[in-house]
Design an enzyme around this catalytic site. Sequence first.
Site: not given
Length: 371
Positions: A149, A317, A350
């Site tokens: 991330s 995502d 995500h």
Amino acid sequence: MSEFIPPGTRFLALDAPLPMKRGGRLQQGRLAYETWGTPSAAGDNSILILTGLSPDAHAAAHADNPAPGWWEAMLGPGKPIDTDRWHVVCVNSLGSCKGSTGPASLDPETAAPYRLRFPELSVEDVADAAGRVVDALGIDRLACVIGNSMGGMSALAFLLRHPGRARAHINISGAARALPFSIAIRSLQREAIRLDPAWNDGAYDQAHYPESGMRMARKLGVITYRSALEWDGRFGRVRLDSDRRADDDPFGLEFEVESYLEAHARRFVRNFDPNCYLYLSRSMDWFDIGETFGGDTDAGLAAIRIERALAIGVGTDILFPLQQQEQIADGLRAGGAASHFLPLDSPQGHDAFLVDIARFGPAIRGFLDAL
């Protein structure tokens, strides 16, 4: 103003000021980190893990802190990141409230929390600070840098700004620049915090704390961390039992998904400092690996020199969509790396890398086994 430091965290006191990308220097800072495994005699088995916005350095259990870490299923003896082979270092991001110096830390010049006096923070500063930890541990060259991330952004910045310091890279649900949708979401999160009267231009305390703003910010985040497919399969349109509804609030919680978001937000709000959240969130919006290449993100990626790379993403995502990981893989390949893009079919959006170990684990293990 609070810091939240896991037991067993190790600290590096910065012995020299840290220059900040957007101006100024951080004086007398410290960085929190944890390690697993043993460095090899040849010094060629170290892996650096750079995290998302909110995690601490406690990625997995160890002798000094046996509590499970945020990536417990991925890291440890015999696991995909096998600490019987690898020496692993996880660094808490500069600007956080989990041990590294950030807005919640005491300013040595005033002995009061920095609050908004903390220098403007960039992802590049996070990367440079992690480099100080690598240097202090005597690691000349990392076998691999793994970034999740926001950590995927930090990892790319590290590789560009510290050439020759790593052989390989795994970018997991990361990005080479912030996209408008992600910027918009994070802007709303920051606005929710800043519009809470208790935020008080950053001068809150535990008795007068922007709880509503943090709750809203966290709810917005959690909604984007998972996918609509998972929300539907997990909660559907199931309503709360009557005894779980507030009779005196006609617009109160009614659905199970609302209750889940509320509980998740309440667990978070008093365990992460609001000013730190603002600083780290904004640093992601500012990030573009191509900034020094006339805004050419592909050129910035191609300037990175590593031997091998793997960019992993998830089709569901919406925060860091698949095209961003594909761009990373293509850009690193243009720079000469043996680079591979791996799209995974996970319903968990995500956050899949945290929970869908069945899909992510074999991919990460296979890449590392080949190093």
